[in-house]
Design a protein around this motif. Structure first.
Motif, mmCIF file in Angstrom:
data_model
loop_
_atom_site.group_PDB
_atom_site.id
_atom_site.type_symbol
_atom_site.label_atom_id
_atom_site.label_comp_id
_atom_site.label_asym_id
_atom_site.label_seq_id
_atom_site.Cartn_x
_atom_site.Cartn_y
_atom_site.Cartn_z
ATOM 1 N N ARG A 173 3.862 5.886 14.574
ATOM 2 C CA ARG A 173 3.656 5.872 13.130
ATOM 3 C C ARG A 173 3.188 7.254 12.690
ATOM 4 N NH1 ARG A 173 2.060 1.231 15.083
ATOM 5 N NH2 ARG A 173 -0.080 1.838 15.466
ATOM 6 N N ARG A 174 3.817 7.783 11.652
ATOM 7 C CA ARG A 174 3.456 9.095 11.124
ATOM 8 C C ARG A 174 3.531 9.078 9.608
ATOM 9 N NH1 ARG A 174 1.818 9.439 15.414
ATOM 10 N NH2 ARG A 174 2.241 10.928 17.042
ATOM 11 N N GLU A 175 2.748 9.978 9.029
ATOM 12 C CA GLU A 175 2.736 10.169 7.591
ATOM 13 C C GLU A 175 2.788 11.669 7.327
ATOM 14 O OE1 GLU A 175 0.069 8.945 3.690
ATOM 15 O OE2 GLU A 175 -0.707 8.506 5.675
ATOM 16 N N MET A 176 3.335 12.056 6.204
ATOM 17 C CA MET A 176 3.370 13.463 5.821
ATOM 18 C C MET A 176 2.627 13.613 4.511
ATOM 19 S SD MET A 176 4.874 16.273 4.121
ATOM 20 C CE MET A 176 6.450 15.932 3.435
ATOM 21 N N GLU A 196 0.840 -1.205 0.000
ATOM 22 C CA GLU A 196 0.000 0.000 0.000
ATOM 23 C C GLU A 196 0.868 1.245 0.000
ATOM 24 O OE1 GLU A 196 -3.386 0.284 2.422
ATOM 25 O OE2 GLU A 196 -4.121 -1.676 1.809
ATOM 26 N N THR A 197 1.882 1.276 0.881
ATOM 27 C CA THR A 197 2.837 2.384 0.882
ATOM 28 C C THR A 197 4.235 1.815 1.107
ATOM 29 O OG1 THR A 197 2.781 2.866 3.269
ATOM 30 C CG2 THR A 197 1.138 3.980 1.895
ATOM 31 N N ILE A 198 5.226 2.514 0.566
ATOM 32 C CA ILE A 198 6.623 2.149 0.776
ATOM 33 C C ILE A 198 7.422 3.436 0.903
ATOM 34 C CG2 ILE A 198 7.021 1.900 -1.699
ATOM 35 C CD1 ILE A 198 9.115 -0.303 -0.967
ATOM 36 N N CYS A 199 8.284 3.474 1.886
ATOM 37 C CA CYS A 199 9.103 4.656 2.119
ATOM 38 C C CYS A 199 10.481 4.181 2.558
ATOM 39 C CB CYS A 199 8.457 5.521 3.203
ATOM 40 S SG CYS A 199 9.219 7.124 3.373
ATOM 41 N N GLY A 200 11.521 4.711 1.977
ATOM 42 C CA GLY A 200 12.876 4.310 2.336
ATOM 43 C C GLY A 200 13.822 5.486 2.310
ATOM 44 N N ALA A 201 14.770 5.467 3.240
ATOM 45 C CA ALA A 201 15.785 6.524 3.304
ATOM 46 C C ALA A 201 16.941 6.047 4.180
ATOM 47 C CB ALA A 201 15.191 7.810 3.869
ATOM 48 N N LEU A 231 5.832 6.200 8.113
ATOM 49 C CA LEU A 231 7.133 5.955 8.730
ATOM 50 C C LEU A 231 6.856 5.467 10.140
ATOM 51 C CD1 LEU A 231 9.013 9.174 7.637
ATOM 52 C CD2 LEU A 231 9.273 6.883 6.703
ATOM 53 N N ALA A 232 7.690 4.574 10.660
ATOM 54 C CA ALA A 232 7.428 4.039 11.991
ATOM 55 C C ALA A 232 8.724 3.748 12.722
ATOM 56 C CB ALA A 232 6.602 2.761 11.884
ATOM 57 N N LEU A 233 8.709 3.994 14.035
ATOM 58 C CA LEU A 233 9.802 3.618 14.930
ATOM 59 C C LEU A 233 9.176 3.111 16.226
ATOM 60 C CD1 LEU A 233 12.290 6.648 14.711
ATOM 61 C CD2 LEU A 233 12.623 4.352 13.768
ATOM 62 N N TYR A 234 9.835 2.116 16.839
ATOM 63 C CA TYR A 234 9.387 1.680 18.154
ATOM 64 C C TYR A 234 9.772 2.719 19.178
ATOM 65 C CZ TYR A 234 7.585 -2.994 17.446
ATOM 66 O OH TYR A 234 6.789 -4.043 17.092
ATOM 67 N N ARG A 235 8.906 2.868 20.199
ATOM 68 C CA ARG A 235 9.216 3.761 21.299
ATOM 69 C C ARG A 235 10.378 3.193 22.093
ATOM 70 N NH1 ARG A 235 4.809 7.190 21.735
ATOM 71 N NH2 ARG A 235 2.873 6.321 20.936
ATOM 72 N N GLU A 236 11.259 4.062 22.559
ATOM 73 C CA GLU A 236 12.386 3.643 23.385
ATOM 74 C C GLU A 236 11.940 3.413 24.823
ATOM 75 O OE1 GLU A 236 15.788 3.178 22.599
ATOM 76 O OE2 GLU A 236 14.982 3.209 20.566
ATOM 77 N N ALA A 237 12.498 2.410 25.449
ATOM 78 C CA ALA A 237 12.221 2.174 26.871
ATOM 79 C C ALA A 237 13.022 3.182 27.692
ATOM 80 C CB ALA A 237 12.612 0.758 27.257
ATOM 81 N N GLU A 296 25.555 3.638 6.013
ATOM 82 C CA GLU A 296 25.672 2.327 5.386
ATOM 83 C C GLU A 296 24.371 1.538 5.440
ATOM 84 O OE1 GLU A 296 29.035 0.271 6.993
ATOM 85 O OE2 GLU A 296 30.428 1.863 6.391
ATOM 86 N N MET A 297 23.371 2.069 6.189
ATOM 87 C CA MET A 297 22.090 1.380 6.318
ATOM 88 C C MET A 297 20.951 2.318 5.932
ATOM 89 S SD MET A 297 22.311 -0.978 9.729
ATOM 90 C CE MET A 297 22.543 0.341 10.887
ATOM 91 N N SER A 298 19.879 1.716 5.434
ATOM 92 C CA SER A 298 18.642 2.439 5.153
ATOM 93 C C SER A 298 17.510 1.743 5.894
ATOM 94 C CB SER A 298 18.325 2.433 3.655
ATOM 95 O OG SER A 298 19.204 3.278 2.954
ATOM 96 N N ARG A 299 16.440 2.490 6.139
ATOM 97 C CA ARG A 299 15.229 1.919 6.717
ATOM 98 C C ARG A 299 14.137 1.980 5.652
ATOM 99 N NH1 ARG A 299 13.931 0.835 11.659
ATOM 100 N NH2 ARG A 299 15.541 2.174 12.525
ATOM 101 N N ILE A 300 13.518 0.846 5.411
ATOM 102 C CA ILE A 300 12.390 0.765 4.489
ATOM 103 C C ILE A 300 11.162 0.439 5.323
ATOM 104 C CG2 ILE A 300 11.351 -0.447 2.533
ATOM 105 C CD1 ILE A 300 14.196 -1.084 1.557
ATOM 106 N N THR A 301 10.106 1.219 5.147
ATOM 107 C CA THR A 301 8.843 0.972 5.837
ATOM 108 C C THR A 301 7.786 0.688 4.783
ATOM 109 O OG1 THR A 301 9.512 2.507 7.579
ATOM 110 C CG2 THR A 301 7.195 1.882 7.516
ATOM 111 N N ILE A 302 7.088 -0.418 4.969
ATOM 112 C CA ILE A 302 6.067 -0.866 4.024
ATOM 113 C C ILE A 302 4.769 -1.091 4.779
ATOM 114 C CG2 ILE A 302 5.331 -2.802 2.548
ATOM 115 C CD1 ILE A 302 8.248 -3.151 1.754
#
Length: 162
Positions: A86-89, A34-39, A155-161, A45-51
Motif C-alpha cells: 500500500r502506498r500513497e503520494m 476516506e480515500t478513492i483512487c481510480g485509473a 493505492l494497493a496491490l497484492y504481492r506476487e508469489a 478496457e479495465m480500471s482499478r479503483i482503490t477505496i
C-alpha cells in the motif's frame, strides 16, 4: 463493536459512470469513503479503483457483496492484509524561508522525498510511501507552514508469489 480501517480494491470495466456507481453505493448505504483512487490498468478496457473506509467487520463483508453485484465490477478484494503493498503520494507546498531551507532539505532527504518546485518563498515536495510515513512528513513540515497539500489516497496491490 469498533470500526476498523479497510483498503478495498476492485477491477472494473473502464466505462463512463462506473466510479459514480461505486461511490453511489457507498453513499446510499451511508458508508464513508476516506480515500478513492481510480485509473486504467495495463489493459485499457479495465480500471482499478482503490477505496479506503472505516467500518465494522460485518459491514465490510456486506459492502463487498454489494460491490460484486454492480454490473461493471469484475473483481473485489479486501487489501487490508499484510501481503498487500500500500502506498500513497503527496504533494506538499511548504513555506521555505531562507533560515528554514536547510532543515526542510534535511527532512525531505530523510523521508526519501524530493523537492519538485522551488520558489523564492516556497518548496513543493513530492513524497510517496505508507500513509504513516506521509503523516509523519507532514507533521515535521507543519512548523514551517504548509501552504497547500494534495494527497492521492492509497493505492494497493497484492504481492506476487515468487
Amino acid at each position: 463493536m469498533q470500526e476498523e480501517f479497510h483498503t478495498l480494491t476492485m477491477l472494473v470495466q473502464n466505462e463512463p459512470g462506473v466510479t459514480a456507481r461505486v461511490s453511489g453505493l457507498f453513499a446510499s448505504r451511508n458508508y464513508n469513503i476516506e480515500t478513492i483512487c481510480g485509473a486504467p490498468t495495463a489493459n485499457p478496457e479495465m480500471s482499478r479503483i482503490t477505496i479506503t473506509t472505516r467500518t465494522h467487520p460485518e459491514q465490510i463483508e456486506q459492502i463487498m457483496k454489494q460491490l460484486r453485484r454492480l454490473v461493471n465490477v469484475i473483481k473485489v478484494r479486501d487489501m487490508t492484509a499484510d501481503e498487500a503493498v500500500r502506498r500513497e503520494m503527496a504533494l506538499i507546498c511548504v513555506r521555505a524561508r531562507a533560515k528554514d531551507r536547510p532543515e526542510i532539505r534535511s527532512i525531505v532527504e530523510t523521508f526519501r522525498a524530493r523537492i519538485v518546485d522551488t520558489g523564492t518563498s516556497h518548496y513543493i515536495i513530492e513524497a510517496s510511501g505508507s500513509q504513516e510515513k506521509i503523516n509523519a512528513l507532514i507533521r515535521l513540515l507543519a512548523p514551517m507552514g504548509i501552504k497547500k497539500l494534495a494527497r492521492s489516497g492509497i493505492l494497493a496491490l497484492y504481492r506476487e508469489a515468487d
